[in-house]
Scaffold this motif. Structure first.
Motif, PDB file in Angstrom:
ATOM      1  N   LEU A 286      44.205  52.921  71.397  1.00 10.97           N
ATOM      2  CA  LEU A 286      45.610  52.809  71.752  1.00 10.97           C
ATOM      3  C   LEU A 286      46.243  54.195  71.740  1.00 10.97           C
ATOM      4  O   LEU A 286      45.677  55.148  71.198  1.00 10.97           O
ATOM      5  CB  LEU A 286      46.326  51.892  70.760  1.00 10.97           C
ATOM      6  CG  LEU A 286      45.843  50.435  70.743  1.00 10.97           C
ATOM      7  CD1 LEU A 286      46.454  49.689  69.558  1.00 10.97           C
ATOM      8  CD2 LEU A 286      46.196  49.743  72.048  1.00 10.97           C
ATOM      9  N   PRO A 287      47.421  54.345  72.346  1.00  6.04           N
ATOM     10  CA  PRO A 287      48.108  55.634  72.274  1.00  6.04           C
ATOM     11  C   PRO A 287      48.248  56.083  70.816  1.00  6.04           C
ATOM     12  O   PRO A 287      48.661  55.315  69.959  1.00  6.04           O
ATOM     13  CB  PRO A 287      49.473  55.338  72.901  1.00  6.04           C
ATOM     14  CG  PRO A 287      49.194  54.208  73.856  1.00  6.04           C
ATOM     15  CD  PRO A 287      48.158  53.366  73.172  1.00  6.04           C
ATOM     16  N   GLY A 288      47.878  57.310  70.561  1.00 13.08           N
ATOM     17  CA  GLY A 288      47.904  57.828  69.201  1.00 13.08           C
ATOM     18  C   GLY A 288      46.563  57.781  68.507  1.00 13.08           C
ATOM     19  O   GLY A 288      46.370  58.452  67.488  1.00 13.08           O
ATOM     20  N   ASP A 289      45.621  56.994  69.015  1.00 14.30           N
ATOM     21  CA  ASP A 289      44.277  56.964  68.442  1.00 14.30           C
ATOM     22  C   ASP A 289      43.512  58.222  68.841  1.00 14.30           C
ATOM     23  O   ASP A 289      43.728  58.791  69.920  1.00 14.30           O
ATOM     24  CB  ASP A 289      43.499  55.735  68.928  1.00 14.30           C
ATOM     25  CG  ASP A 289      43.949  54.455  68.263  1.00 14.30           C
ATOM     26  OD1 ASP A 289      44.595  54.536  67.211  1.00 14.30           O
ATOM     27  OD2 ASP A 289      43.659  53.370  68.816  1.00 14.30           O
ATOM     28  N   ARG A 291      40.649  59.820  70.420  1.00 17.62           N
ATOM     29  CA  ARG A 291      39.652  59.400  71.407  1.00 17.62           C
ATOM     30  C   ARG A 291      38.235  59.795  70.998  1.00 17.62           C
ATOM     31  O   ARG A 291      37.275  59.128  71.374  1.00 17.62           O
ATOM     32  CB  ARG A 291      39.991  60.002  72.781  1.00 17.62           C
ATOM     33  CG  ARG A 291      41.271  59.436  73.399  1.00 17.62           C
ATOM     34  CD  ARG A 291      41.107  57.985  73.755  1.00 17.62           C
ATOM     35  NE  ARG A 291      42.322  57.381  74.267  1.00 17.62           N
ATOM     36  CZ  ARG A 291      42.388  56.601  75.333  1.00 17.62           C
ATOM     37  NH1 ARG A 291      41.288  56.327  76.003  1.00 17.62           N
ATOM     38  NH2 ARG A 291      43.521  56.067  75.712  1.00 17.62           N
TER      39      ARG A 291
END
Length: 346
Positions: A286-289, A291
């Protein structure tokens, strides 16, 4: 007229743009009571899904750990066929993507009837959605988890009994040898537990996690459990059940699941650049994870579909933003990386 639940409405609405639907395991909850009751609970949602798809589109169903028992008849037929053909021999090795033939009087046959007019295809333990995209429920990762969940502990004990330590598993048959006896025992237990107590099979794990992490009420008993937990983990490691770690934070849980799924892909020889799984209930990335955390040493990108069962113990104080909230799905187009979306956010 009954109002259609929001998650189901979102799913059936999204199906207008889908060529097929992949149900990535745990479609039926077979740990809370008889199989017939689980099929009855699932009947109306499955009818709506089948109607939304129509006769020209397909549902691909991959059983997981909670509904592993729907494969019991198929496994038995494979064993009988091998015994008949080879004079007591073993079935052919289980591959990464094998089609399971539903039989009308068994649960898989009932599911096929409920999903009509859509076509049901059952695959196990995974399915190649494209040459570069492999999907599986993800329950094999329990063997490699460093988080001491109940199923991880059971896998550790069974691995010692069967002579299959995690590092030696190289095929789906190896993983089944460790995990299938655990699933069969849990299923048999669920058939004999009174209905009012059936939820304890899952609820006990949740309550234990809350007690150890401090997300529940911190009474004297809970503090004692938390203090003694590292000692217990050390003892389990010394007994050869590990490797296990005593950290139980949400970050540790997420990381343990990702590294365990990486180990499964590596040991089974899954070469896909994209691996989709579920099981751990934590959707991502998710956004903020990070990668990089969601990638493997071999260069594959991991995607988790999350969970469609609302669990307040995990969604926290902001359920609408939680990675454990319901509604996540993954779009797999003809090209490009799989896309994680939440159908309830649209």
């Amino acid at each position: 007229m009954l109002r259609e639940p929001a998650p189901l409405a979102a799913l059936t609405g999204a199906l207008a743009d889908a060529d097929r639907l992949v149900l990535l395991g745990d479609l039926l909850e077979l740990r809370h009571g008889p199989e017939s009751e689980a099929v009855a609970v699932a009947a109306e949602p499955l009818r709506r899904i089948g109607t939304a798809l129509g006769p020209d589109r397909e549902v691909i169903y991959l059983p997981g750990n909670h509904d592993h028992h729907v494969l019991a008849g198929w496994f038995a037929r494979r064993a009988r066929a091998a015994a008949g053909e080879k004079g007591g021999g073993r079935p052919a090795p289980l591959g990464l993507d094998v089609e399971v033939e539903p039989v009308s009087e068994e649960s898989l046959g009932q599911l096929a009837a409920l999903l009509a007019p859509a076509r049901l295809t059952v695959r196990y333990p995974g399915v190649w959605l494209r040459e570069d995209v492999f999907a599986t429920h993800g329950h094999y990762l329990d063997v490699h988890m460093t988080m001491p969940t109940l199923e991880r502990l059971g896998a550790g004990v069974m691995g010692r009994i069967a002579g299959h330590p995690p590092s030696t598993l190289r095929s789906p048959d190896d993983y089944e040898a460790v995990l299938a006896p655990i699933y069969a025992w849990i299923h048999a237990l669920a058939q004999r537990v009174p209905p009012e107590r059936s939820g304890n099979l899952h609820g006990g794990s949740v309550r234990g996690w809350r007690a150890l992490t401090g997300s529940g009420r911190r009474g004297l008993r809970n503090r004692a459990m938390a203090a003694g937990f590292p000692v217990l983990v050390a003892a389990l490691n010394a007994a050869g059940i590990g490797p296990l770690r005593a950290e139980l934070s949400s970050a540790a849980l997420r990381g343990a699941g990702l590294r365990a799924m990486e180990a499964v892909a590596a040991q089974l020889g899954v070469s896909a650049p994209h691996v989709i799984f579920g099981h751990t209930h934590r959707a991502g990335p998710l956004p903020g994870d990070d990668r990089l955390e969601w990638g493997t040493a071999g260069g594959a990108a991991l995607v988790n579909t999350g969970c469609w069962v609302q669990e307040p113990s995990f969604t926290g104080s902001e359920p609408s933003r939680s990675p454990y909230r319901v509604g996540f799905a993954v779009w797999v187009d003809q090209t490009g990386p799989p896309r994680l979306v939440n159908l309830l956010d649209a």
